[in-house]
Write an enzyme that holds these catalytic residues in place. Sequence first.
Site, short mmCIF file in Angstrom:
data_model
loop_
_atom_site.label_atom_id
_atom_site.label_comp_id
_atom_site.label_asym_id
_atom_site.label_seq_id
_atom_site.Cartn_x
_atom_site.Cartn_y
_atom_site.Cartn_z
N ASP A 40 -25.12 44.14 27.77
CA ASP A 40 -23.98 44.20 28.69
C ASP A 40 -24.33 45.11 29.88
O ASP A 40 -24.98 46.15 29.72
CB ASP A 40 -22.75 44.74 27.96
CG ASP A 40 -21.46 44.47 28.71
OD1 ASP A 40 -20.67 43.65 28.24
OD2 ASP A 40 -21.24 45.09 29.78
N ASN A 86 -12.98 38.95 22.89
CA ASN A 86 -11.74 38.97 23.65
C ASN A 86 -11.40 37.54 24.04
O ASN A 86 -12.27 36.79 24.51
CB ASN A 86 -11.90 39.84 24.90
CG ASN A 86 -12.22 41.28 24.54
OD1 ASN A 86 -11.74 41.79 23.52
ND2 ASN A 86 -13.03 41.94 25.34
N HIS A 110 -18.03 34.79 24.38
CA HIS A 110 -19.07 35.76 24.04
C HIS A 110 -18.61 36.69 22.93
O HIS A 110 -17.44 37.04 22.85
CB HIS A 110 -19.49 36.59 25.27
CG HIS A 110 -18.35 37.18 26.03
ND1 HIS A 110 -17.59 36.43 26.91
CD2 HIS A 110 -17.83 38.43 26.06
CE1 HIS A 110 -16.64 37.20 27.44
NE2 HIS A 110 -16.77 38.42 26.94
N HIS A 152 -19.06 40.43 21.67
CA HIS A 152 -19.57 41.76 21.99
C HIS A 152 -20.10 42.38 20.69
O HIS A 152 -19.44 42.29 19.64
CB HIS A 152 -18.45 42.69 22.45
CG HIS A 152 -17.84 42.37 23.77
ND1 HIS A 152 -18.19 43.04 24.92
CD2 HIS A 152 -16.90 41.46 24.13
CE1 HIS A 152 -17.48 42.57 25.93
NE2 HIS A 152 -16.69 41.61 25.49
P1 5GP Z 1 -14.85 40.39 28.43
O1 5GP Z 1 -13.96 41.41 29.09
O2 5GP Z 1 -14.75 39.05 29.09
O3 5GP Z 1 -14.69 40.33 26.93
O4 5GP Z 1 -16.32 40.94 28.60
C1 5GP Z 1 -17.15 40.57 29.65
C2 5GP Z 1 -18.34 41.51 29.59
O5 5GP Z 1 -19.34 40.98 30.44
C3 5GP Z 1 -18.02 42.93 30.08
O6 5GP Z 1 -18.33 43.86 29.06
C4 5GP Z 1 -18.92 43.09 31.30
O7 5GP Z 1 -19.45 44.38 31.45
C5 5GP Z 1 -20.00 42.05 31.06
N1 5GP Z 1 -20.57 41.53 32.29
C6 5GP Z 1 -19.90 41.08 33.39
N2 5GP Z 1 -20.76 40.65 34.33
C7 5GP Z 1 -22.00 40.82 33.81
C8 5GP Z 1 -23.31 40.55 34.32
O8 5GP Z 1 -23.51 40.07 35.44
N3 5GP Z 1 -24.36 40.85 33.49
C9 5GP Z 1 -24.17 41.36 32.24
N4 5GP Z 1 -25.27 41.61 31.53
N5 5GP Z 1 -22.96 41.63 31.74
C10 5GP Z 1 -21.89 41.36 32.51
#
Ligand code: 5GP
Length: 125
Positions: free
Chosen positions: A36, A92, A105, A107
């Site tokens: 992440d 999420n 995804h 985490h």
């Molecule tokens: P969500 O809030 O959708 O469950 O989590 C999305 C995750 O994707 C977040 O933890 C965020 O930091 C990560 N993320 C967003 N954009 C990027 C990116 O461009 N590269 C990587 N490696 N992680 C990302």
Amino acid sequence: MSIDHSDNPTIFGKILRGEIPCKKVYEDAEVLAFHDIKPMAEVHFLIIPKKFIPTLAHTVADDTALLGKMLALVPVLAREQGLGDGFRTAINTGKLGGQDVYHLHIHVFGNRPGGNPLRVMSGAD
Ligand code: 5GP
């Protein structure tokens, strides 16, 4: 069979198409895992399907094997990343589930041995 990522409008679609880089943890024909960009613990990586699935709520019966494979990869990759003593997983889902990127995804995050245990999520704050 290779997967066409052209219909994936998310930032993870850009990663799958190689348009932006990622720090890869694991890859096979169906799944990609990478660190992440804003880690919430010492180790924090994401496991995504290569198939475009916006959220867990969009999965269908045909996705069962893929979901099982992603979940089974969690402890294997967690161990490889030094989280043999424990880790947290989260998926999420949707606006009220705190999802920011609309490509499914998992985490996986945690601290390495000797680090602090993760704070328990109370859900109250
Ligand atoms: P969500 O809030 O959708 O469950 O989590 C999305 C995750 O994707 C977040 O933890 C965020 O930091 C990560 N993320 C967003 N954009 C990027 C990116 O461009 N590269 C990587 N490696 N992680 C990302």
